[in-house]
Design an enzyme around this catalytic site. Structure first.
Site, short mmCIF file in Angstrom:
data_model
loop_
_atom_site.label_atom_id
_atom_site.label_comp_id
_atom_site.label_asym_id
_atom_site.label_seq_id
_atom_site.Cartn_x
_atom_site.Cartn_y
_atom_site.Cartn_z
CE LYS A 1 -6.10 1.79 -0.58
NZ LYS A 1 -6.40 2.06 0.46
CB SER B 1 -11.43 7.25 -3.76
OG SER B 1 -10.13 7.59 -3.11
CE LYS C 1 -3.71 2.36 2.27
NZ LYS C 1 -4.54 2.41 3.54
C1 PBG Z 1 -7.50 3.57 5.46
C2 PBG Z 1 -7.90 3.24 3.97
C3 PBG Z 1 -7.54 4.34 2.93
C4 PBG Z 1 -8.21 3.80 1.69
C5 PBG Z 1 -8.75 2.26 2.15
N1 PBG Z 1 -8.28 2.26 3.52
C6 PBG Z 1 -7.16 5.64 3.06
C7 PBG Z 1 -5.84 5.90 3.42
O1 PBG Z 1 -4.79 5.14 3.76
O2 PBG Z 1 -5.45 7.16 3.83
C8 PBG Z 1 -8.18 4.13 0.42
C9 PBG Z 1 -9.33 3.58 -0.53
C10 PBG Z 1 -9.60 4.62 -1.86
O3 PBG Z 1 -8.82 5.73 -1.89
O4 PBG Z 1 -10.22 4.33 -2.36
N2 PBG Z 1 -6.71 2.91 6.15
#
Ligand code: PBG
Length: 332
Positions: free
Chosen positions: A256, A282, A202
């Protein structure tokens, strides 16, 4: 690997592209509703939904409406739904205790989906950000996001979700050691078949912006997440993380964001051959929707193309906000 290529005109590579039937016959990758995990946002209240402005077509739903969405997913052939809570301000505290409350809206939603659509797998998100006063995924002490104390909290959160009936736990926090700690606790409590889909690679990405709107974390977040999420410039490190998470008991791994990181998906799949997922996040969804709304791109075609490319890159499945729309198109 490549067989001998006769010279032109013996070889005309366009022959196999000449008709829809021939293209179908030689297509290497297919896309179906079975490839999708649908992320949904749950909020307090009853029988209501509200649009997320930066994600056209995406809604926050009350628990009862999430259950209806799960039934819709089941009818469309989507095998899994993933729950993200839009937490009330009062539930965001320094100790993040609501994260492991059996009755928080995420855990209510798990139970409601299991009642309404028992055939759907329910996935969760494990990280403290929806419950944290400062929007970070872990506890902040002395200006630092502390690892080991956070992992203890994540284990409590994981157990509460498993108790509520979750099928797939999704640790998205990027703390070290969390997969092993969660797996050990699940085994100790008899949750032998609860699956872990680790957010393994991630990245600290700006493509999460609209999601933070959707869960109400944009204003709350102080600073960035670069001390725990990965540097977008790195690739070898993703392989080390996959190896580590698998050794600690992850069943499935994730990359991701998605589209800008398909090279990582391919490396992970080639190296490990394990079930590999990607999250079309997103910001990727927002870009495609915005271009469609402006008439700059064709929405339906780019949606299907983007999803097909995940499969081509080696992914077994995709978390995507397009899941219901794409499933409708693919189902005819
Ligand atoms: C939070 C989380 C995030 C997303 C999924 N879980 C955001 C972040 O890490 O700030 C992002 C999902 C998306 O942007 O669609 N732990």
């Amino acid at each position: 690997m490549t067989p001998t290529m006769p010279p032109f005109p013996a070889a005309r590579l366009r022959r196999l592209r000449a008709t829809p039937a021939l293209r179908t016959l030689v297509r290497e990758t297919t896309l179906s509703p079975a490839d999708f995990i649908w992320p949904v946002f749950v909020m307090e209240g009853r029988d209501r939904e509200e649009p997320v402005p930066s994600m056209p077509g995406v809604f926050r739903r009350t628990v009862d409406r999430v259950a209806l969405a799960a039934k819709e997913a089941e009818a469309l052939g989507i095998p899994a739904i993933c729950i993200f809570p839009y937490t009330a301000l009062a539930d965001r505290t320094e100790d993040c205790a609501v994260a492991w409350s059996p009755d928080n809206i995420a855990n209510q939603a798990i139970r409601a989906i299991k009642d309404a659509a028992p055939g759907i797998a329910v996935m969760t998100d494990i990280a403290l950000d929806p419950y944290n006063i400062n929007g970070q995924d872990g506890y902040v002490q002395g200006g630092d996001v502390v690892n080991d104390e956070t992992v203890e909290a994540l284990v409590k959160m994981a157990l509460a979700q498993a108790e509520a009936g979750a099928d797939i736990l999704g640790p998205s926090d990027m703390m070290d050691g969390r997969i092993g700690a969660i797996r050990t606790a699940l085994e100790a409590e008899g949750h032998r078949n609860v699956t872990i889909l680790s957010y393994t690679a991630k990245y600290a990405s700006a493509f999460y912006g609209p999601f933070r709107d959707a869960v109400g974390a944009s204003g709350a977040l102080k600073g960035d997440k670069k001390t725990y999420q990965m540097d977008p410039a790195n690739s070898d490190e993703a392989l080390r993380l996959v190896s580590r998470d698998l050794s600690e008991g992850a069943d499935l791994v994730m990359v991701k964001p998605g589209m800008p990181y398909l090279d990582i998906c391919r490396r992970v799949k080639d190296r490990f051959g394990v079930p590999t997922f990607a999250y079309q996040v997103s910001g990727e969804y927002a870009m495609l929707q915005a271009a469609d709304q402006n008439g700059w791109l064709d929405g339906e075609t780019t949606m299907l193309e983007s999803l097909t490319c995940f499969k081509r890159a080696g992914c077994d499945g995709i978390l995507t906000y397009f899941a219901p729309e794409a499933a409708r198109v693919l189902g005819g």
